[in-house]
Design a protein around this motif. Structure first.
Motif, PDB file in Angstrom:
ATOM      1  N   LEU A  95      -1.057  32.462  12.634  1.00 34.38           N
ATOM      2  CA  LEU A  95      -0.060  31.752  13.051  1.00 34.38           C
ATOM      3  C   LEU A  95       0.838  31.085  11.612  1.00 34.38           C
ATOM      4  CD1 LEU A  95      -1.588  29.361  15.682  1.00 34.38           C
ATOM      5  CD2 LEU A  95      -0.026  31.144  16.042  1.00 34.38           C
ATOM      6  N   PHE A  96       0.089  30.939  10.781  1.00 33.20           N
ATOM      7  CA  PHE A  96       0.874  30.451   9.330  1.00 33.20           C
ATOM      8  C   PHE A  96       1.388  31.360   8.739  1.00 33.20           C
ATOM      9  CE2 PHE A  96       1.047  29.418   4.961  1.00 33.20           C
ATOM     10  CZ  PHE A  96       1.333  27.947   4.879  1.00 33.20           C
ATOM     11  N   THR A  97       0.896  32.652   8.496  1.00 31.92           N
ATOM     12  CA  THR A  97       1.378  33.545   7.835  1.00 31.92           C
ATOM     13  C   THR A  97       2.394  34.385   8.437  1.00 31.92           C
ATOM     14  OG1 THR A  97      -0.848  33.972   6.895  1.00 31.92           O
ATOM     15  CG2 THR A  97       0.372  35.725   6.531  1.00 31.92           C
ATOM     16  N   THR A  98       2.334  34.733   9.663  1.00 32.84           N
ATOM     17  CA  THR A  98       3.219  35.645  10.298  1.00 32.84           C
ATOM     18  C   THR A  98       3.931  35.064  11.739  1.00 32.84           C
ATOM     19  OG1 THR A  98       1.772  37.387   9.588  1.00 32.84           O
ATOM     20  CG2 THR A  98       3.476  38.168  11.624  1.00 32.84           C
ATOM     21  N   ALA A  99       3.071  34.617  12.504  1.00 32.37           N
ATOM     22  CA  ALA A  99       3.737  34.492  13.905  1.00 32.37           C
ATOM     23  C   ALA A  99       4.707  33.380  14.079  1.00 32.37           C
ATOM     24  CB  ALA A  99       2.653  34.064  14.804  1.00 32.37           C
ATOM     25  N   VAL A 126      17.296  31.552   1.657  1.00 31.71           N
ATOM     26  CA  VAL A 126      16.573  30.969   0.532  1.00 31.71           C
ATOM     27  C   VAL A 126      15.259  30.896   0.995  1.00 31.71           C
ATOM     28  CG1 VAL A 126      16.237  29.532  -1.266  1.00 31.71           C
ATOM     29  CG2 VAL A 126      18.558  30.170  -0.856  1.00 31.71           C
ATOM     30  N   LEU A 127      14.924  29.994   2.042  1.00 31.90           N
ATOM     31  CA  LEU A 127      13.687  29.983   2.521  1.00 31.90           C
ATOM     32  C   LEU A 127      13.171  31.000   3.020  1.00 31.90           C
ATOM     33  CD1 LEU A 127      11.586  27.547   2.908  1.00 31.90           C
ATOM     34  CD2 LEU A 127      12.634  27.135   5.145  1.00 31.90           C
ATOM     35  N   TYR A 128      13.839  32.074   3.807  1.00 29.42           N
ATOM     36  CA  TYR A 128      13.197  33.202   4.301  1.00 29.42           C
ATOM     37  C   TYR A 128      12.741  34.087   3.410  1.00 29.42           C
ATOM     38  CZ  TYR A 128      13.855  37.652   6.918  1.00 29.42           C
ATOM     39  OH  TYR A 128      13.477  38.733   7.520  1.00 29.42           O
ATOM     40  N   GLN A 129      13.700  34.267   2.367  1.00 29.30           N
ATOM     41  CA  GLN A 129      13.591  35.218   1.235  1.00 29.30           C
ATOM     42  C   GLN A 129      12.181  34.826   0.736  1.00 29.30           C
ATOM     43  OE1 GLN A 129      17.236  35.093  -0.764  1.00 29.30           O
ATOM     44  NE2 GLN A 129      17.759  37.074   0.125  1.00 29.30           N
ATOM     45  N   GLY A 130      11.897  33.375   0.499  1.00 28.42           N
ATOM     46  CA  GLY A 130      10.736  32.861   0.025  1.00 28.42           C
ATOM     47  C   GLY A 130       9.571  33.267   0.649  1.00 28.42           C
ATOM     48  N   TRP A 131       9.644  33.132   1.873  1.00 28.43           N
ATOM     49  CA  TRP A 131       8.602  33.801   2.880  1.00 28.43           C
ATOM     50  C   TRP A 131       8.140  35.073   2.535  1.00 28.43           C
ATOM     51  CZ3 TRP A 131       9.164  36.321   7.789  1.00 28.43           C
ATOM     52  CH2 TRP A 131       8.069  36.466   8.391  1.00 28.43           C
ATOM     53  N   GLN A 132       9.428  36.050   2.638  1.00 30.73           N
ATOM     54  CA  GLN A 132       9.087  37.557   2.219  1.00 30.73           C
ATOM     55  C   GLN A 132       8.410  37.791   0.975  1.00 30.73           C
ATOM     56  OE1 GLN A 132      12.565  39.848   3.605  1.00 30.73           O
ATOM     57  NE2 GLN A 132      11.394  40.072   5.512  1.00 30.73           N
ATOM     58  N   THR A 133       8.658  37.108  -0.006  1.00 25.63           N
ATOM     59  CA  THR A 133       8.318  37.353  -1.464  1.00 25.63           C
ATOM     60  C   THR A 133       6.919  36.836  -1.406  1.00 25.63           C
ATOM     61  OG1 THR A 133      10.415  36.862  -2.475  1.00 25.63           O
ATOM     62  CG2 THR A 133       8.620  36.617  -3.955  1.00 25.63           C
ATOM     63  N   TRP A 134       6.488  35.832  -0.720  1.00 25.08           N
ATOM     64  CA  TRP A 134       4.973  35.304  -0.728  1.00 25.08           C
ATOM     65  C   TRP A 134       4.334  36.540   0.030  1.00 25.08           C
ATOM     66  CZ3 TRP A 134       2.171  33.598   3.726  1.00 25.08           C
ATOM     67  CH2 TRP A 134       1.108  33.254   3.616  1.00 25.08           C
ATOM     68  N   GLN A 135       4.757  36.986   1.034  1.00 35.26           N
ATOM     69  CA  GLN A 135       4.008  37.976   1.897  1.00 35.26           C
ATOM     70  C   GLN A 135       3.718  39.185   0.976  1.00 35.26           C
ATOM     71  OE1 GLN A 135       5.892  38.727   5.476  1.00 35.26           O
ATOM     72  NE2 GLN A 135       4.194  37.921   6.468  1.00 35.26           N
ATOM     73  N   LYS A 146      -7.690  30.204  -3.902  1.00 40.90           N
ATOM     74  CA  LYS A 146      -6.992  31.102  -4.497  1.00 40.90           C
ATOM     75  C   LYS A 146      -5.687  31.488  -3.636  1.00 40.90           C
ATOM     76  CE  LYS A 146     -10.135  33.949  -7.084  1.00 40.90           C
ATOM     77  NZ  LYS A 146      -9.533  33.861  -8.368  1.00 40.90           N
ATOM     78  N   TRP A 147      -6.215  31.344  -2.330  1.00 40.69           N
ATOM     79  CA  TRP A 147      -5.066  31.456  -1.241  1.00 40.69           C
ATOM     80  C   TRP A 147      -4.008  30.134  -1.423  1.00 40.69           C
ATOM     81  CZ3 TRP A 147      -3.570  29.011   3.349  1.00 40.69           C
ATOM     82  CH2 TRP A 147      -2.617  29.695   4.042  1.00 40.69           C
ATOM     83  N   LEU A 148      -4.808  28.936  -1.260  1.00 41.26           N
ATOM     84  CA  LEU A 148      -3.938  27.590  -1.346  1.00 41.26           C
ATOM     85  C   LEU A 148      -3.169  27.470  -2.574  1.00 41.26           C
ATOM     86  CD1 LEU A 148      -6.666  25.118  -0.019  1.00 41.26           C
ATOM     87  CD2 LEU A 148      -4.692  25.860   1.289  1.00 41.26           C
ATOM     88  N   ALA A 149      -3.631  28.067  -3.818  1.00 41.92           N
ATOM     89  CA  ALA A 149      -2.660  27.955  -5.043  1.00 41.92           C
ATOM     90  C   ALA A 149      -1.617  28.945  -4.893  1.00 41.92           C
ATOM     91  CB  ALA A 149      -3.892  28.375  -6.249  1.00 41.92           C
ATOM     92  N   GLY A 150      -1.742  30.295  -4.183  1.00 41.90           N
ATOM     93  CA  GLY A 150      -0.685  31.068  -3.837  1.00 41.90           C
ATOM     94  C   GLY A 150       0.646  30.579  -3.295  1.00 41.90           C
ATOM     95  N   ILE A 151       0.104  29.284  -2.361  1.00 37.48           N
ATOM     96  CA  ILE A 151       1.238  28.551  -1.320  1.00 37.48           C
ATOM     97  C   ILE A 151       2.315  28.068  -2.273  1.00 37.48           C
ATOM     98  CG2 ILE A 151       1.435  27.121   0.384  1.00 37.48           C
ATOM     99  CD1 ILE A 151       0.067  29.245   1.044  1.00 37.48           C
ATOM    100  N   ALA A 152       2.120  27.956  -3.595  1.00 40.52           N
ATOM    101  CA  ALA A 152       3.094  27.431  -4.419  1.00 40.52           C
ATOM    102  C   ALA A 152       4.284  27.981  -4.398  1.00 40.52           C
ATOM    103  CB  ALA A 152       2.648  27.191  -5.927  1.00 40.52           C
ATOM    104  N   THR A 153       4.491  29.479  -4.232  1.00 39.67           N
ATOM    105  CA  THR A 153       5.818  30.258  -3.814  1.00 39.67           C
ATOM    106  C   THR A 153       6.564  29.897  -2.781  1.00 39.67           C
ATOM    107  OG1 THR A 153       4.456  32.267  -4.840  1.00 39.67           O
ATOM    108  CG2 THR A 153       6.294  32.590  -3.649  1.00 39.67           C
ATOM    109  N   LEU A 154       5.743  29.426  -1.618  1.00 36.37           N
ATOM    110  CA  LEU A 154       6.426  29.143  -0.371  1.00 36.37           C
ATOM    111  C   LEU A 154       7.114  27.604  -0.823  1.00 36.37           C
ATOM    112  CD1 LEU A 154       3.924  29.845   2.557  1.00 36.37           C
ATOM    113  CD2 LEU A 154       6.079  31.156   1.646  1.00 36.37           C
ATOM    114  N   ASP A 155       6.135  26.757  -1.443  1.00 40.18           N
ATOM    115  CA  ASP A 155       6.702  25.460  -1.775  1.00 40.18           C
ATOM    116  C   ASP A 155       7.962  25.343  -2.718  1.00 40.18           C
ATOM    117  OD1 ASP A 155       4.597  24.123  -0.281  1.00 40.18           O
ATOM    118  OD2 ASP A 155       3.536  24.073  -1.963  1.00 40.18           O
TER     119      ASP A 155
END
Length: 740
Positions: free
Chosen positions: A102-106, A214-223, A298-307
Motif C-alpha cells: 500500500l505504501f510503496t505502490t498501490a 515534483v512530488l510524483y517524480q520524487g516517488w518514481q526516483t525513490w522506487q 535501512k528502508w526507513l532511512a531511504g524514505i528521506a528521498t520521499l521527504d
C-alpha cells in the motif's frame, strides 16, 4: 520560513480529507509486519552439494568444512553446510493489501493518477479552478473596457453646446455619469495594478501542475533506489551480519590407525552451529529478528528521498499561495455613486422616488420649476451581454460563468463537464505511471510497449492500449485474451512493431477487476501461455507449430496433468480451469529433487592385518612395529576449518528484482571465498563421484550466488527470451509488478 512536510503529509496536501494513507512505521516500525517468514531460518548440516539451494532459500550462506592435520594420514573429504531463510511473500511482498505494498505502490498510484493524467483533478485539488478564477477577473476588466467609453460618451452628450438637453437637470445627470465613469476607472485600475490579478491567479495553474509532478517524480526516483526494496535490504543486512561467520564444531572424534599403511584415518568432528563475526549463534534466539530490524532501518532511512520531494513540492506552493493571498487580501476599491439631490429643470410635476437618478429631477417639494414636462425618461442603458449560468442547461441564477479550459497539452479539447473556450495550454510532462494505462478513458487496458519498454504511440501521439492478457502473433498482429483480433480506433487490427510486448497492469487493478484473480491460474498473468500452433501430443509432450518440443523459461519440458488441453494459447487442466504457472515450477522442483545425484561413499582400502581399527591398541604379533614405544602410536588431532563462506540470493528473490551490491569490498571478498571453495570442491571430488554443485561467482559479488547449473549446456527450442513477457511463459510464482 518555508513550510516543511514529510512524504505522508505532503501527499495529503493534494488529497481529500477522506483519503487515508499508510504510515511508514506500519511498514518498518517496531510493530510492523514481519519481512522474514516465520520458522524459515534453518541450518542444513552435511548438505548435499549437488542440491540447488537457490530453489530452497531466498537468502542463504554456505561453507565447506575441512580438516587440517600434521601427521601422515587419510583426511576425509570436505563437508558442505548451508544456512538460509525466506522472505514472507504471502503476507507481505505478493499481498496487494500488505502495508508495504500500500505504501510503496498501490496508494501512490491511485492518488497520483487523476492528478498527473486527465482530468488533472480530484475532490480536493483542481488546476482548472485557477483558470476559472482568472477568466472571471479578466471578464470584469473587459466589461469595464467596453462600457467605460460608452458611459463617457453619454456624459459628453448631455448639457453640451450641441445638446438639446440643457439646464440644471441635465447638468446633474452629466455629473452623475462622470462620477460613474471615474468609479469604473478606479475599480478597473485596482484589478490590474499594482497586481494584475487575472495573471497572478492563472500562474498558479501552472505552478500547481508543476509541483504535483515534483512530488510524483520524487516517488518514481525513490522506487528506483536500492533502499526502497526490502528484498535487497534483507540481503544486505544478512551479508553484513554474516561477515566473518564460521562453523562451530563438537569434540574431536576417535581416530583409527591403518597399521598396514602406517597412517591415521581421520574423521570430521560434528558441526554444532554457525556463528556470525561477533560469535552470536545464527540459528538460535532472535538473531534473524536483528537482521530484519537492520533491513527495516535501512528502508526507513531511504524514505528521506520521499521527504525531500515532499518539501520541494509543498514549500514553493505554500509560498506562492501566501503571496497571492496577501495581494487578494487587500481587496478591490469599492465604488461610491451617491450624489446630493439637486433642483429640477422643468415646470411640470417631478418624478417620484427617494434616491438615485430620480432625485435629480425633483426639488424639495417634489415639483418642477422649469418649463416643459416634469418627468423626463431615463436613458436606456443596455445590459452587458455576459453569459450566465441560467443560459446553460442545468445552470441556475444570473451569476456570470467562466469559459472552461482544455486539458494541458491537448489544444482544443475540454475536460469533462467544463464546456467553453480555450485558455493557455499547460503541457503534460511525459512521465508514465508504471504499469498504468494513464487515463484517457482506456479503463482496465494495458499499454503496448516497444523493445525498449516505452509505450508505442498512435498517430495522435497517444499510447496504444490493449486488453490485459493480449498476445502478439508472429506477424506482429495483436490478439486479445479471447483469441480475437484487437482493433484500434480506426477499426483495423493493431500491428505491433518488432520486439514489442504487452505491458503489465498494477496489482490493485487486477484485484478490482476480478475477485477470483488471487486464485492460481485465474489471473491472466499467472497462466501458462504458448505460441500459436502449439499442441499436446498423446504422450503428453508439448510441441510448437514446427513439431519441436517446447520448454518453459527455465529450460525444462512442460509436464501437464492427463487430460490437459490448449485453447487460445492457454493451457487448461482436466477440470477446465487454466493451469497456474506455479504448477510447472513445482513440477520442475519435484523432478530436480527426485533425480538428484547421490554421491558414492569414498571407500579406501585399509590393507590387511589383525588389529582393532576402533582402538589404539594393535595386535603386536601380527602388525608392523609402531612409533611411540610399546606399540602405541602418537597422533596430533586434526584442526577443523570453515572454508569459502559465501552469501547467495535465491531464485525467487532474483526474479523479484533483487541484486547483490557490487562494491569493491564485496567483490574482493567474493573472489577470495570462491577461490577457497574451488580448492575444497576439488578435494571433495572422489573417483567416479560427480563434482559437487557449488554456487559460482557468476559476477554476483559477495552474497549474490550464481545459477547452480551455470556452465552446463541446456538445449532450448523455445522462442526468444524477449518474447517470454509477451507469451507469459515465465514460470516464476512471484509477480514483478508489486513494488517495482
Amino acid at each position: 520560513m518555508a513550510v516543511t512536510k514529510n512524504w505522508e503529509q505532503g501527499l495529503k496536501v493534494y488529497l481529500p480529507d477522506t483519503n487515508t494513507l499508510t504510515d511508514r512505521n506500519a511498514v518498518a516500525g517496531p510493530s510492523s509486519e514481519g519481512w522474514v517468514a516465520e520458522n524459515s531460518l534453518r541450518l542444513i548440516k552435511n548438505a548435499d552439494p549437488n542440491t540447488d539451494y537457490n530453489k530452497v532459500f531466498d537468502f542463504w550462506w554456505s561453507a565447506w568444512q575441512t580438516l587440517t592435520v600434521t601427521d601422515n594420514g587419510l583426511v576425509p573429504p570436505p563437508r558442505y553446510h548451508v544456512v538460509g531463510f525466506n522472505a514472507d511473500w504471502g503476507k507481505v511482498f505478493t499481498n496487494a493489501a500488505s502495508k508495504w505494498n500500500l505504501f510503496t505502490t498501490a496508494e501512490p498510484q491511485k492518488n497520483f493518477e487523476p492528478l498527473v493524467y486527465p482530468p488533472y483533478r480530484n475532490e480536493m485539488t483542481n488546476v482548472w479552478t485557477f483558470d476559472h478564477g482568472a477568466d472571471e477577473i479578466a471578464g470584469m476588466v473587459k466589461w469595464f473596457d467596453h462600457w467605460q467609453p460608452i458611459v463617457q460618451g453619454w456624459a459628453d452628450s448631455v448639457d453640451s453646446t450641441v445638446s438639446d438637453w440643457k439646464g440644471s437637470a441635465a447638468g446633474a445627470l452629466r455629473r452623475y455619469l462622470l462620477t460613474f465613469v471615474t468609479e469604473m476607472a478606479k475599480v478597473r485600475l485596482d484589478l490590474t495594478a499594482p497586481t494584475e490579478y487575472s495573471k497572478a491567479v492563472l500562474e498558479k495553474h501552472d505552478l500547481l501542475h508543476k509541483q504535483i509532478h515534483v512530488l510524483y517524480q520524487g516517488w518514481q526516483t525513490w522506487q528506483g533506489e536500492r533502499t526502497s526494496h526490502p528484498i535487497d535490504l534483507l540481503h544486505d543486512a544478512f551479508l553484513e551480519a554474516m561477515n566473518g561467520a564460521r562453523l562451530t564444531f563438537g569434540p574431536t572424534p576417535e581416530y583409527t590407525y591403518d597399521y598396514w599403511n602406517k597412517r591415521w584415518n581421520y574423521e570430521h568432528p560434528d558441526v554444532i552451529t554457525v556463528v556470525d563475526g561477533t560469535g552470536a549463534d545464527v540459528v538460535g534466539g532472535d538473531w534473524i529478528k536483528k537482521v530484519e530490524a537492520e533491513a527495516k532501518k535501512k528502508w526507513l532511512a531511504g524514505i528521506a528521498t520521499l521527504d525531500k520531494a515532499s518539501n520541494a513540492s509543498v514549500g514553493p506552493l505554500d509560498d506562492a499561495y501566501s503571496t497571492l493571498a496577501r495581494a487578494l487580501g487587500k481587496g478591490v476599491y469599492s465604488p461610491n455613486l451617491t450624489l446630493s439631490p439637486g433642483g429640477g429643470g422643468g415646470t411640470g410635476p417631478g418624478g417620484t422616488g427617494n434616491t438615485g437618478l430620480d432625485d435629480i429631477f425633483k426639488d424639495k417639494d417634489g415639483e418642477g420649476e422649469g418649463e416643459g414636462g416634469g418627468g423626463t425618461e431615463k436613458p436606456d442603458i443596455p445590459k452587458p451581454d455576459i453569459p450566465t449560468t441560467g443560459d446553460k442547461p442545468g445552470g441556475t441564477g444570473d451569476k456570470p460563468v467562466i469559459p472552461p479550459v482544455p486539458s494541458p497539452g491537448t489544444p482544443g479539447t475540454k475536460p469533462p463537464g467544463t464546456p467553453g473556450t480555450k485558455p493557455p495550454t499547460v503541457p503534460k510532462p511525459d512521465i508514465p505511471v508504471p504499469g498504468q494505462p494513464g487515463g484517457n478513458g482506456n479503463g482496465n487496458k494495458v499499454p503496448l510497449l516497444d523493445k525498449n519498454g516505452k509505450p508505442v504511440l498512435d498517430k495522435n501521439k497517444q499510447p496504444i492500449m490493449v486488453p490485459p492478457g493480449s498476445r502478439i502473433g508472429k506477424d506482429g498482429k495483436v490478439y486479445g485474451p479471447d483469441g480475437k483480433p484487437v482493433l484500434g480506433p480506426d477499426k483495423k487490427q493493431i500491428v505491433a512493431p518488432p520486439g514489442a510486448k504487452v505491458g503489465t497492469p498494477n496489482q490493485s487493478q487486477n484485484n478490482n477487476n476480478n475477485n477470483n484473480t488471487n486464485l492460481p491460474g485465474q489471473n491472466t498473468f499467472d497462466q501458462i501461455r504458448l505460441p500459436e500452433g502449439a499442441k499436446i501430443l498423446p504422450n503428453g509432450t508439448v510441441v510448437g507449430a514446427d513439431g519441436k518440443q517446447l520448454y518453459d523459461a527455465n529450460g525444462n519440458p512442460y509436464t501437464l496433468p492427463k487430460g490437459s488441453t490448449i485453447k487460445d494459447g492457454v493451457i487448461y487442466g482436466p477440470d477446465g480451469k487454466p493451469l497456474s504457472r506455479s504448477h510447472q515450477l513445482l513440477t520442475n522442483a519435484d523432478n530436480a529433487y527426485n533425480n538428484r545425484t547421490t554421491p558414492r561413499p569414498n571407500t579406501t582400502s585399509q590393507g590387511g592385518g589383525d588389529h582393532n581399527y576402533r582402538t589404539n591398541v594393535p595386535n603386536h604379533s601380527r602388525s608392523p612395529e609402531l612409533p611411540g614405544g610399546n606399540g602405541v602410536p602418537k597422533v596430533k588431532p586434526g584442526t577443523p576449518n570453515t572454508v569459502g563462506g559465501l552469501n547467495t540470493l535465491g531464485d525467487r528473490a532474483t526474479k523479484f528484482g533483487a541484486t547483490a551490491p557490487t562494491t569493491a569490498a564485496s567483490t574482493a571478498a567474493a573472489a577470495a571465498a570462491q577461490q577457497a571453495r574451488t580448492a575444497a570442491q576439488t578435494s571433495a571430488q572422489a573417483p567416479g563421484q560427480q563434482s559437487p554443485m557449488m554456487p559460482p561467482m557468476g559476477g554476483a559479488g559477495a552474497g549474490a550466488g550464481g545459477a547452480p547449473n551455470q556452465g552446463k549446456d541446456r538445449q532450448r527450442t523455445t522462442w526468444l527470451t524477449e518474447d517470454e513477457d509477451t507469451w507469459g511463459t515465465d514460470t516464476g510464482t512471484v509477480s514483478g509488478v508489486i513494488g517495482r
